[in-house]
Enzyme design. Structure first.
Site, PDB file in Angstrom:
ATOM      1  N   HIS A   1      60.697  21.871  16.265  1.00  0.00           N
ATOM      2  CA  HIS A   1      61.025  22.487  17.554  1.00  0.00           C
ATOM      3  C   HIS A   1      60.665  21.458  18.631  1.00  0.00           C
ATOM      4  O   HIS A   1      59.741  20.668  18.437  1.00  0.00           O
ATOM      5  CB  HIS A   1      60.161  23.746  17.683  1.00  0.00           C
TER       6      HIS A   1
ATOM      7  N   ASP B   1      52.299  23.166  12.931  1.00  0.00           N
ATOM      8  CA  ASP B   1      52.849  24.108  13.903  1.00  0.00           C
ATOM      9  C   ASP B   1      53.200  25.377  13.119  1.00  0.00           C
ATOM     10  O   ASP B   1      54.185  25.425  12.388  1.00  0.00           O
ATOM     11  CB  ASP B   1      54.083  23.479  14.555  1.00  0.00           C
TER      12      ASP B   1
ATOM     13  N   GLN C   1      56.251  29.814  13.499  1.00  0.00           N
ATOM     14  CA  GLN C   1      57.158  30.690  12.748  1.00  0.00           C
ATOM     15  C   GLN C   1      56.516  31.248  11.489  1.00  0.00           C
ATOM     16  O   GLN C   1      57.107  32.087  10.819  1.00  0.00           O
ATOM     17  CB  GLN C   1      58.435  29.931  12.358  1.00  0.00           C
TER      18      GLN C   1
ATOM     19  N   LYS D   1      54.856  35.933  18.526  1.00  0.00           N
ATOM     20  CA  LYS D   1      55.723  35.947  17.331  1.00  0.00           C
ATOM     21  C   LYS D   1      55.078  36.738  16.197  1.00  0.00           C
ATOM     22  O   LYS D   1      55.640  36.875  15.125  1.00  0.00           O
ATOM     23  CB  LYS D   1      56.011  34.514  16.883  1.00  0.00           C
TER      24      LYS D   1
ATOM     25  N   CYS E   1      66.176  25.110  20.431  1.00  0.00           N
ATOM     26  CA  CYS E   1      65.156  24.119  20.815  1.00  0.00           C
ATOM     27  C   CYS E   1      64.868  23.166  19.664  1.00  0.00           C
ATOM     28  O   CYS E   1      63.714  22.756  19.445  1.00  0.00           O
ATOM     29  CB  CYS E   1      63.859  24.769  21.283  1.00  0.00           C
TER      30      CYS E   1
HETATM   31  N1  7TS Z   1      57.176  25.755  17.290  1.00  0.00           N
HETATM   32  C1  7TS Z   1      58.082  26.467  16.626  1.00  0.00           C
HETATM   33  C2  7TS Z   1      58.357  26.176  15.180  1.00  0.00           C
HETATM   34  C3  7TS Z   1      58.754  27.519  17.285  1.00  0.00           C
HETATM   35  O1  7TS Z   1      59.641  28.243  16.608  1.00  0.00           O
HETATM   36  C4  7TS Z   1      58.471  27.776  18.644  1.00  0.00           C
HETATM   37  C5  7TS Z   1      59.213  28.830  19.414  1.00  0.00           C
HETATM   38  C6  7TS Z   1      57.491  27.017  19.266  1.00  0.00           C
HETATM   39  C7  7TS Z   1      56.876  25.997  18.576  1.00  0.00           C
HETATM   40  C8  7TS Z   1      57.064  27.270  20.682  1.00  0.00           C
HETATM   41  O2  7TS Z   1      56.396  28.478  20.768  1.00  0.00           O
HETATM   42  P1  7TS Z   1      55.932  29.067  22.178  1.00  0.00           P
HETATM   43  O3  7TS Z   1      55.461  30.433  21.869  1.00  0.00           O
HETATM   44  O4  7TS Z   1      54.866  28.175  22.697  1.00  0.00           O
HETATM   45  O5  7TS Z   1      57.157  29.046  23.052  1.00  0.00           O
HETATM   46  N2  7TS Z   1      60.468  29.149  18.879  1.00  0.00           N
HETATM   47  C9  7TS Z   1      61.447  29.859  19.469  1.00  0.00           C
HETATM   48  C10 7TS Z   1      62.639  30.168  18.819  1.00  0.00           C
HETATM   49  O6  7TS Z   1      62.941  29.823  17.693  1.00  0.00           O
HETATM   50  N3  7TS Z   1      63.415  30.885  19.647  1.00  0.00           N
HETATM   51  O7  7TS Z   1      62.753  31.061  20.796  1.00  0.00           O
HETATM   52  C11 7TS Z   1      61.514  30.438  20.695  1.00  0.00           C
END
Ligand code: 7TS
Length: 405
Positions: free
Chosen positions: A122, A199, A202, A225, A363
């Site tokens: 991501h 990371d 997910q 999430k 992303c």
């Molecule tokens: N890393 C991964 C693998 C992710 O899927 C996401 C967010 C992030 C980092 C960032 O997370 P945040 O909570 O700090 O924003 N992924 C997604 C997605 O797949 N669709 O919307 C956000």
């Protein structure tokens, strides 16, 4: 506990909503999960009963709020099996956690050092490392992927050397659903003396990471999430690494003593928690952890495995449909396109039929560039989804295809 889907769906009030006059089919769990009533209630309860600032007041309310916040930290510590509660840092989300570590490494890297990221990341797990490399003169190297959306481990092995200072990889790819072989990668990184960050954004809604067993140096994830409110997250770090890294932000609560000549920093975890945190939601992250454990991670996995298999089989009935991400180890994410049709057009039509999916590059533009596509339609399932909902989506996609071809 036995898994009764009707009861489980009743825990999530939003799932009985209608969208555009149709029952909501929520398949955008990869972007954010829905919240159970216990989580929604716990937010009000906090504000109704114990709202106060933490770690500073002698008054009773402040003590109650502090105790609840620290109890939540402890629940998360147990959930991920960290050795110490002070290895669990509250953040605003995965992005914050990764930036905290990348920023800290600026003091440790020099030109010639290497940072290894995977091709499956991501943007949150790419851009902070690029910024770090620009600042320090270190070099960013990329672990390549194959057509199935799996990392090529023989290439990873070749990229590792004594120049590698940190490896960063997701536990599960948000765009393709690939579950990466992180245990192998952690052990290999350690063999060359590199640190490794996972990371887990997910992963935390699908599995229960055991950070001591994994032996990772850092593990970052987002609360939203995993059925908790937005604006919450955790950075797990091994005590020795967290002691080695400098603070990320300066401010109240992260200090021992301040004079104009010199400031000394607080011990872990406070060194990394400057300012008033997101107290209510941080406490409620603990409630979400309790909720996950009350359902049981095995039950969650069993339901999601069925959904993945059924969804894959049903979608492949559609002529011209291609699934991106066919790794042997995969979670309940299906990214797909239909030949000759832009993913955005399908997403827009099926939204009118009440179905929420994400369309676009997710992303993860480098993955889209690898396949030479503008984006995909991504259906990401949670344990509260059903096969009947998949049937609704498949019919809607067929309808959209007819309208658009
Ligand atoms: N890393 C991964 C693998 C992710 O899927 C996401 C967010 C992030 C980092 C960032 O997370 P945040 O909570 O700090 O924003 N992924 C997604 C997605 O797949 N669709 O919307 C956000």
């Amino acid at each position: 506990m036995s898994f009764n889907i009707k009861d489980i769906r009743a825990d999530f009030p939003i799932l009985s909503q209608k969208i555009n006059g149709k029952p909501l089919v929520y398949f955008d769990n990869g972007a954010t999960s829905q919240k159970p009533q216990v989580v929604i209630d716990a937010i009000s309860k906090y504000y109704q009963e114990i709202n106060a600032n933490i770690h500073r007041g002698v008054h009773t309310l402040s003590q109650l709020a502090t105790d609840a916040y620290e109890a939540s930290r402890n629940k998360i510590k147990n959930h991920i099996n960290a050795k110490f509660a002070h290895e669990v840092i509250f953040t605003s989300g995965t992005t914050h956690g990764i930036n905290l570590v990348a920023n800290g490494f600026a003091s440790l890297l020099k030109p010639g050092d290497e940072v290894l990221v995977s091709a499956l990341e991501h943007h949150s797990n790419i851009v902070p490392w690029q910024m770090l490399c620009e600042r320090t003169g270190a070099t960013l190297k990329v672990i390549p992927m194959n057509e199935n959306g799996e990392l090529i481990l023989s290439e990873f092995d070749k990229l590792l050397s004594e120049k590698t200072k940190i490896v960063t990889v997701n536990h599960i790819s948000n765009a393709l659903g690939t579950i990466n072989p992180i245990k192998y990668m952690i052990d290999k990184a350690h063999q060359v003396g590199a640190a490794i960050l996972i990371d887990g954004a997910q992963a935390v809604s699908h599995l229960k990471p055991n950070v001591q067993e994994l032996d990772c140096d850092f593990y970052a994830f987002s609360g939203h999430k995993m059925f908790a409110p937005t604006g919450t997250g955790i950075l797990y770090g091994k005590e020795a690494w967290l002691n080695k890294l400098p603070p990320y932000q300066g401010g109240g609560e992260m200090i021992k003593e301040v004079t104009f000549e010199k400031t000394t920093y607080a011990d872990l975890p406070h060194k990394f928690e400057a300012g008033t945190p997101n107290i209510a939601d941080g406490i409620v992250l603990g409630t979400a952890v309790d909720y996950i454990n009350s359902i049981g991670i095995e039950n969650i996995q069993e339901q999601e495995k069925e959904l993945l298999e059924y969804g894959t089989q049903r979608l492949l009935e559609i002529e011209g449909l291609r699934i991106f991400g066919t790794a042997a180890a995969k979670t309940s994410v299906i990214s797909f396109n239909i030949e000759g049709i832009h993913p955005y057009d399908i997403g827009t039509i099926i939204d009118k039929l009440g179905i929420a999916v994400r369309t676009g590059h997710h992303c993860a533009q480098p993955i889209m560039n690898f396949y030479n596509i503008p984006g995909t339609i991504r259906a990401s399932f949670a344990f509260y989804n059903t096969k009947e909902e998949i049937d609704v989506m498949v019919e809607a996609v067929k309808k959209a295809k007819l309208m658009l071809s």
